[in-house]
Design a protein around this motif. Structure first.
Motif, PDB file in Angstrom:
ATOM      1  N   ASN A  68       0.834  -1.323  -0.002  1.00  0.00           N
ATOM      2  CA  ASN A  68       0.203   0.001   0.086  1.00  0.00           C
ATOM      3  C   ASN A  68       0.792   1.271   0.060  1.00  0.00           C
ATOM      4  O   ASN A  68       1.616   1.388   0.943  1.00  0.00           O
ATOM      5  N   HIS A  82     -12.621  -0.776   8.684  1.00  0.00           N
ATOM      6  CA  HIS A  82     -13.081  -1.966   8.348  1.00  0.00           C
ATOM      7  C   HIS A  82     -11.967  -3.205   8.798  1.00  0.00           C
ATOM      8  O   HIS A  82     -11.260  -2.850   9.900  1.00  0.00           O
ATOM      9  N   SER A 142      -7.014   3.837   8.011  1.00  0.00           N
ATOM     10  CA  SER A 142      -5.827   5.043   8.088  1.00  0.00           C
ATOM     11  C   SER A 142      -6.405   6.231   7.408  1.00  0.00           C
ATOM     12  O   SER A 142      -7.042   5.838   6.352  1.00  0.00           O
ATOM     13  N   ARG A 176       4.305   6.933   2.440  1.00  0.00           N
ATOM     14  CA  ARG A 176       4.116   5.908   3.553  1.00  0.00           C
ATOM     15  C   ARG A 176       3.808   4.419   2.842  1.00  0.00           C
ATOM     16  O   ARG A 176       2.650   4.197   2.502  1.00  0.00           O
TER      17      ARG A 176
HETATM   18  O1  LIG Z   1      -2.144   0.451   4.134  1.00  0.00           O
HETATM   19  C1  LIG Z   1      -3.135   1.075   4.717  1.00  0.00           C
HETATM   20  O2  LIG Z   1      -3.121   1.929   5.433  1.00  0.00           O
HETATM   21  C2  LIG Z   1      -4.346  -0.099   5.268  1.00  0.00           C
HETATM   22  C3  LIG Z   1      -3.939  -1.336   5.000  1.00  0.00           C
HETATM   23  C4  LIG Z   1      -5.256  -2.342   5.458  1.00  0.00           C
HETATM   24  O3  LIG Z   1      -6.247  -1.777   5.729  1.00  0.00           O
HETATM   25  C5  LIG Z   1      -5.069  -3.614   5.209  1.00  0.00           C
HETATM   26  O4  LIG Z   1      -3.988  -4.292   4.833  1.00  0.00           O
HETATM   27  O5  LIG Z   1      -6.184  -4.369   5.302  1.00  0.00           O
END
Ligand SMILES: O=C(O)CCC(=O)C(=O)O
Length: 265
Positions: free
Chosen positions: A98, A111, A208, A217
């Motif tokens: 991400n 979530h 986030s 990030r």
């Molecule tokens: O990268 C993010 O900020 C969220 C990642 C996330 O929600 C996840 O990996 O399930």
């Protein structure tokens, strides 16, 4: 690598575990070096932010990079996952970064992962683990993950599919549920310099905020699921939920340091 009894107890009580400095600077550098090439690839597995067009999530990485293929079989990930789940028969469900790019990286709404795994892929039970490594320093400024401590304890909370508020459709938790769970457990923000790892479970509520800062990030995320709990629906593309149910076999502890730059051969 074995988790201690105290770490296991903390994981089960909080729903997550933070492992500071699990990976060294040299190991994180190997992973970071792959990112410009992966970001530049023109593939549906690179999902983009609606507004900026910047890459939001790079998926299927164990099929696109030798270093990330090794990370998915790293003993510092695989052994704790086996220990928590009580089985050696785990498969790679998802392997992604991400990117949360400086200034434009969008939010991840509140979530928990099982809502999507169950609704979209027919995963029977909330057993999968999400294992993260920070590839950049993550601070309060650049969109860190926030966990609702203990929010997994009552099992899956109600969710609804949100296809509107950010660039990746997600089964999200309503504000009143977030408020109730937060009143009970409080919020924990996961920050640290590049190298720490996180492990969290399938029912832990998290999200986030957007990245308004001038700093990227980038966080790697590996989802490992027991083969006995594999997906039963196959509507989503392979890069969102992989269909290779071969058990993940751990490599040597120094496997990242001997990785080849570039694609899997
Ligand atoms: O990268 C993010 O900020 C969220 C990642 C996330 O929600 C996840 O990996 O399930």
């Amino acid at each position: 690598m074995r988790l201690t009894a105290a770490q296991l107890a903390e994981f089960h009580a909080q729903g997550f575990l933070i492992l500071p400095a699990l990976f060294s600077t040299a190991e994180v550098d190997v992973l970071r070096a792959e990112l410009p090439r992966l970001l530049a690839e023109d593939t549906p597995a690179n999902i983009r932010e609606k507004a900026s067009g910047e890459a939001r999530t790079l998926m299927g990485l164990h099929l696109r990079s030798d270093a990330y293929a090794r990370l998915c079989r790293h003993p510092r990930f695989v052994e704790p996952a086996r220990q928590i789940l009580g089985t050696d028969r785990l498969y790679v469900q998802q392997a992604k970064v991400n990117a949360k790019v400086a200034f434009t990286g969008e939010a991840w709404q509140w979530h928990y992962d099982f809502a999507t795994h169950h609704a979209e892929d027919g995963v029977p039970d909330p057993l999968a683990l999400n294992l993260h490594v920070f590839l950049d320093d993550v601070t309060e400024h650049n969109g860190p993950l926030v966990f609702i401590r203990g929010s997994h304890r009552d099992g899956p909370a109600p969710t609804a599919l949100d296809t509107v508020t950010t660039s990746y459709a997600l089964w999200t938790v309503a504000s009143e549920t977030v408020a109730r769970l937060t009143a009970a457990g409080g919020l924990v923000t996961a920050t640290g310099v590049a190298g720490p790892a996180l492990i969290f479970g399938d029912c832990l509520v998290h999200g986030s905020p957007p990245n308004l800062s001038p700093w990227n990030r980038r966080i790697f995320s590996l989802i490992l699921n027991p083969i006995a709990n594999a997906q039963t629906r196959f509507a989503r593309p392979d890069y969102k939920h992989h269909r290779d149910f071969t058990p993940v076999a751990p490599l040597a502890d120094d496997c990242l340091l001997t990785a080849r730059a570039g694609a899997v051969s």
